[in-house]
Write a protein that holds these residues in place. Structure first.
Motif, PDB file in Angstrom:
ATOM      1  N   UNK A   1      46.906  41.368  26.639  1.00 60.67           N
ATOM      2  CA  UNK A   1      45.517  41.732  26.353  1.00 60.67           C
ATOM      3  C   UNK A   1      44.633  40.504  26.254  1.00 60.67           C
ATOM      4  N   UNK A   2      45.158  39.447  25.645  1.00 62.69           N
ATOM      5  CA  UNK A   2      44.391  38.211  25.518  1.00 62.69           C
ATOM      6  C   UNK A   2      44.146  37.582  26.888  1.00 62.69           C
ATOM      7  N   UNK A   3      45.158  37.634  27.755  1.00 63.83           N
ATOM      8  CA  UNK A   3      44.990  37.071  29.099  1.00 63.83           C
ATOM      9  C   UNK A   3      43.973  37.873  29.899  1.00 63.83           C
ATOM     10  N   UNK A   4      43.967  39.208  29.742  1.00 58.48           N
ATOM     11  CA  UNK A   4      42.994  40.036  30.452  1.00 58.48           C
ATOM     12  C   UNK A   4      41.572  39.738  29.976  1.00 58.48           C
ATOM     13  N   UNK A   5      41.426  39.495  28.677  1.00 56.09           N
ATOM     14  CA  UNK A   5      40.105  39.156  28.152  1.00 56.09           C
ATOM     15  C   UNK A   5      39.605  37.841  28.740  1.00 56.09           C
ATOM     16  N   UNK A   6      40.524  36.957  29.043  1.00 58.01           N
ATOM     17  CA  UNK A   6      40.147  35.649  29.596  1.00 58.01           C
ATOM     18  C   UNK A   6      39.865  35.703  31.089  1.00 58.01           C
ATOM     19  N   UNK A   7      40.692  36.485  31.832  1.00 54.26           N
ATOM     20  CA  UNK A   7      40.584  36.484  33.299  1.00 54.26           C
ATOM     21  C   UNK A   7      39.859  37.705  33.853  1.00 54.26           C
ATOM     22  N   UNK A   8      39.778  38.763  33.047  1.00 55.19           N
ATOM     23  CA  UNK A   8      39.136  39.986  33.523  1.00 55.19           C
ATOM     24  C   UNK A   8      40.048  40.896  34.315  1.00 55.19           C
TER      25      UNK A   8
END
Length: 304
Positions: free
Chosen positions: A243-250
């Motif tokens: 989830x944190x990676x998705x928030x960063x990369x979209x």
């Protein structure tokens, strides 16, 4: 050479032993000829010899008769389990028709009330089939063994599984008062009161069950439940990371390699492809389009 005299008392003793052996042999033959049919298409009969009758026929050889019933209990369950998928656990056999298991364990513990293994087996296997019978049999062990703390542990385990944390706390509290009870029994009392439904409590209970188990099936079940609890923690950590990676990369990562730097921050092992391994050593599956993680198909971690 001086030979000892064969006295009348020697003859009486020898005759008693021979009568006892003949009684055990006759009992075994009687039981074997009156066992339920092995044909699974035929509805199982009631228990073919109850504990009271066995006690009368065993001529004081209750321990041997109890061993026989214990082995029958294991064979009875084993014959059913072998037809199930490998992922089905010993503490989730409610789907099977095991209506003779409670009477078999009851007979075993009536014949030899100090025989500890059947109480543990009743605590692990019976609740998913008949929780009231499981409680009754284990309570019988508590009553018959006032100087043993283990039956209290088994009783607390049953109540904990049923999420009755107040009764689980009471069982562990009483068991902790038994001379020689380990310190963790007292610690478990407080844990039931404060965090009975937590994973840490589950981890502690299965760890203690694993350490105390003498039956390999029970020990293996506890080991797999420990893997499951640890895997739940790992999957939660991996989901937070995704989830944190998705928030960063979209977007969701396409492979574990994309987030290998982030994975280093987690206390999980990874294989040569960069995939994190579950506690049993099988790679987790990345659900690419949902930013989620699942157990691998070959994982030995139980699904439920």
């Amino acid at each position: 050479m001086i030979r000892g005299k064969f006295t009348r008392s020697d003859g009486t003793l020898l005759l008693t032993v021979l009568i006892g052996l003949f009684g055990v042999y006759s009992l075994s033959r009687w039981i074997d000829t009156h066992r339920p049919s092995a044909n699974p298409s035929i509805e199982e009969e009631e228990l073919y010899l109850n504990a009271t009758t066995v006690k009368r026929l065993s001529l004081g050889f209750n321990g041997l008769a109890a061993d026989w019933y214990w082995m029958r209990s294991l064979q009875y369950v084993g014959g059913k389990i072998i037809k199930l998928p490998a992922h089905v656990q010993l503490d989730h056999l409610g789907q099977l028709n095991l209506k003779l298991l409670a009477p078999l364990l009851d007979a075993t513990t009536t014949l030899d009330p100090q025989f500890m293994e059947p109480y543990q087996y009743a605590a692990v296997v019976l609740p998913d089939l008949n929780v009231q019978e499981a409680i009754r049999i284990v309570k019988k062990g508590v009553t018959a063994n006032p100087l043993e703390w283990r039956p209290y542990h088994h009783l607390g385990f049953i109540y904990w599984q049923q999420r009755d944390f107040a009764k689980a706390e009471e069982a562990y509290e009483q068991g902790a008062k038994v001379p020689g009870a380990p310190e963790w029994m007292r610690a478990m009392t407080g844990r039931m009161a404060s965090e009975g439904g937590s994973r840490n409590t589950a981890r502690e209970i299965y760890q203690r069950l694993y350490e105390e188990a003498t039956d390999n099936q029970v020990r293996n079940m506890a080991r797999k439940r420990l893997l499951q609890v640890n895997s739940m923690d790992e999957q939660n950590a991996l989901r937070r990371l995704l989830a944190a990676d998705k928030s960063r990369t979209g977007r969701c990562p396409e492979s574990w390699r994309e987030i290998e730097v982030l994975l280093r921050a987690l206390p999980v092992r990874v294989d040569s492809s960069g995939a994190p391994l579950d506690p049993g050593g099988t790679p987790y599956q990345l659900v690419k389009d949902k930013c989620d993680v699942n157990l691998g198909e070959k994982s030995e971690v139980p699904l439920r």
